[in-house]
Design an enzyme around this catalytic site. Structure first.
Site, mmCIF file in Angstrom:
data_model
loop_
_atom_site.group_PDB
_atom_site.id
_atom_site.type_symbol
_atom_site.label_atom_id
_atom_site.label_comp_id
_atom_site.label_asym_id
_atom_site.label_seq_id
_atom_site.Cartn_x
_atom_site.Cartn_y
_atom_site.Cartn_z
ATOM 1 N N HIS A 14 -4.225 78.337 73.025
ATOM 2 C CA HIS A 14 -5.073 79.269 72.245
ATOM 3 C C HIS A 14 -6.517 79.117 72.712
ATOM 4 O O HIS A 14 -7.183 78.140 72.371
ATOM 5 C CB HIS A 14 -4.974 78.947 70.748
ATOM 6 N N HIS A 16 -10.343 81.414 73.686
ATOM 7 C CA HIS A 16 -11.139 82.636 73.812
ATOM 8 C C HIS A 16 -11.984 82.512 75.078
ATOM 9 O O HIS A 16 -12.881 81.670 75.132
ATOM 10 C CB HIS A 16 -12.044 82.820 72.592
ATOM 11 N N LYS A 98 -0.876 89.084 69.419
ATOM 12 C CA LYS A 98 -1.719 88.381 68.443
ATOM 13 C C LYS A 98 -1.971 89.261 67.223
ATOM 14 O O LYS A 98 -2.418 90.409 67.356
ATOM 15 C CB LYS A 98 -3.059 88.004 69.092
ATOM 16 N N HIS A 135 -3.206 84.797 63.253
ATOM 17 C CA HIS A 135 -4.387 84.274 62.560
ATOM 18 C C HIS A 135 -4.059 84.373 61.068
ATOM 19 O O HIS A 135 -4.106 85.455 60.490
ATOM 20 C CB HIS A 135 -5.647 85.068 62.906
ATOM 21 N N HIS A 173 -4.088 77.684 64.989
ATOM 22 C CA HIS A 173 -5.159 76.823 64.453
ATOM 23 C C HIS A 173 -4.971 76.515 62.970
ATOM 24 O O HIS A 173 -5.831 76.832 62.144
ATOM 25 C CB HIS A 173 -6.554 77.402 64.726
ATOM 26 N N ASP A 246 -8.558 76.696 70.450
ATOM 27 C CA ASP A 246 -9.366 77.736 69.815
ATOM 28 C C ASP A 246 -10.819 77.656 70.273
ATOM 29 O O ASP A 246 -11.739 77.976 69.517
ATOM 30 C CB ASP A 246 -9.272 77.683 68.286
HETATM 31 C C1 NCD Z 1 -12.876 83.001 67.123
HETATM 32 C C2 NCD Z 1 -13.811 83.823 67.998
HETATM 33 O O1 NCD Z 1 -15.023 83.592 67.989
HETATM 34 O O2 NCD Z 1 -13.313 84.687 68.745
HETATM 35 N N1 NCD Z 1 -13.669 82.274 66.179
HETATM 36 C C3 NCD Z 1 -13.283 81.184 65.496
HETATM 37 O O3 NCD Z 1 -14.031 80.720 64.639
HETATM 38 N N2 NCD Z 1 -12.126 80.581 65.734
HETATM 39 C C4 NCD Z 1 -11.883 83.904 66.490
HETATM 40 C C5 NCD Z 1 -10.740 83.181 65.820
HETATM 41 O O4 NCD Z 1 -9.918 82.562 66.474
HETATM 42 O O5 NCD Z 1 -10.677 83.233 64.582
HETATM 43 ZN ZN ZN Z 2 -9.010 81.788 68.009
#
Ligand code: NCD
Ligand code: ZN
Length: 338
Positions: A14, A16, A98, A135, A173, A246
């Site tokens: 996971h 970003h 997702k 999520h 998460h 995450d």
């Molecule tokens: C994530 C993001 O910034 O894309 N932020 C976070 O706090 N985890 C989005 C997410 O996974 O909820």
């Molecule tokens: Zn995330």
């Protein structure tokens, strides 16, 4: 306790990676440690189709280099086309879908407004064996922000699992004892990722000596007893719980702001961070399963052949890397990965 640990190269289930300059800035940190990663689709223009995932994958590969395999996800919307998603999975473009409840987190405005609307897509995914990554937070304004995950289980997730028992689900998460219990009691098709920051921090960290925007993420950090439940789950040896950082970068100005963005950027020292959490729990021997074996088993992929060695050695974390503040900024970690 041993001072070194050699394990198969982990994957990040996971992450970003964003796009453009941010993608180019952060992807090398993930690629340095992780052989593969499940790449989240919540770009400013969300990655909603196989075609968008395919071109985004090319941009990720260009930024991350040849030793890294991005595993792409499609962002589920009320109007997603099941045939496109299933074909993308069959053709090896999409690993998973997702589900963001609309407005649950960063760039989720286009998310699902009512799970009933996507039931036909989810039924087709269950049939095709395509995983759904969730999520798991409700967004109702009347639900306390610290309760949003537990309420999601009761209102959305448990009914979904009852309706589509074969659907392969990753509860992303997880942040509560309730989520740990739900995943533990579920079938082998229900798994969860756990972040390093949820293993290290309780919600006290948000307010330690003042407001700490770099510890703000979603799902928000919870009470200490939840953190302990997450550590117990991660170190249990159960294949249902595996590594997902995450890692979610936001420029420092967007974090240190009157309305700061949610997300912890942990990619640079994530593996060292996990090692510290497992070491503190006296469970270093369980890190290999969590970091390197259980994720591939769930996603039906081979364990990576290359190895990584963790050594007990002081590792200072910089206060800043470019325009980003890394998790553990200014701390000295006890483990180093090479
Ligand atoms: C994530 C993001 O910034 O894309 N932020 C976070 O706090 N985890 C989005 C997410 O996974 O909820
Ligand atoms: Zn995330």
């Amino acid at each position: 306790m041993p001072d070194t640990l050699t394990i198969p190269r982990p994957d990040d289930w996971h992450v970003h990676l964003r796009d453009g300059d941010m993608l180019r800035a952060v992807a090398p940190f993930t690629a340095r440690r992780f052989a593969r990663a499940i790449v989240m689709p919540n770009l400013a223009v969300p990655v909603t189709t196989t075609a968008l995932a395919s071109v985004y994958r090319a941009r990720v590969i260009a930024a991350a280099g040849p030793d890294f395999t991005p595993l792409m996800t499609a962002y589920l919307t009320d109007t997603s086309d099941a045939a496109d998603l299933i074909a993308g999975h069959r053709d090896g473009v999409l690993t998973a879908v997702k589900l963001y409840p609309a407005n649950a987190t960063t760039n989720s405005a286009a998310g699902v407004t009512d799970i009933a609307r996507v039931m036909p897509v989810l039924a087709a995914m269950a049939e095709a064996g395509m995983p759904l990554l969730i999520h798991g937070e409700v967004t109702d304004a009347d639900v306390d922000v610290f309760d949003r995950e537990a309420v999601f289980i009761d209102r959305i997730l448990a009914p979904l699992v009852a309706r589509l028992p074969a659907l392969r689900i990753v509860f992303e998460h997880v942040s509560t004892a309730e989520a740990v219990a739900f995943v533990t009691e579920g079938g082998p098709n229900i798994a969860a990722t756990i972040t390093p920051h949820h293993l290290h921090l309780s919600r006290n960290a948000l307010f330690a000596g003042g407001l700490r925007p770099h510890h703000y993420c979603l799902p928000v950090l919870k009470r200490e007893h939840h953190r302990r439940a997450l550590v117990a789950a991660a170190t249990s040896g159960s294949p249902k719980f595996f590594l997902g950082t995450d890692s979610a970068p936001h420029p420092v100005g967007d974090k240190e702001a009157a309305c700061g963005c949610a997300g912890v950027w942990n990619a640079p020292f994530a593996l060292e961070s996990y090692a510290g959490a497992f070491d503190a729990a006296g469970a270093l021997d369980r890190l290999e399963g969590f970091a390197s074996r259980f994720g591939p088993a769930f996603y039906l992929l081979p364990v990576n052949a290359k190895m990584v060695t963790l050594t007990r050695a002081t590792t200072p974390v910089p206060e800043r890397i470019g325009d980003l503040v890394p998790f553990h900024a200014g701390e000295i970690l006890a483990w180093r990965a090479t």
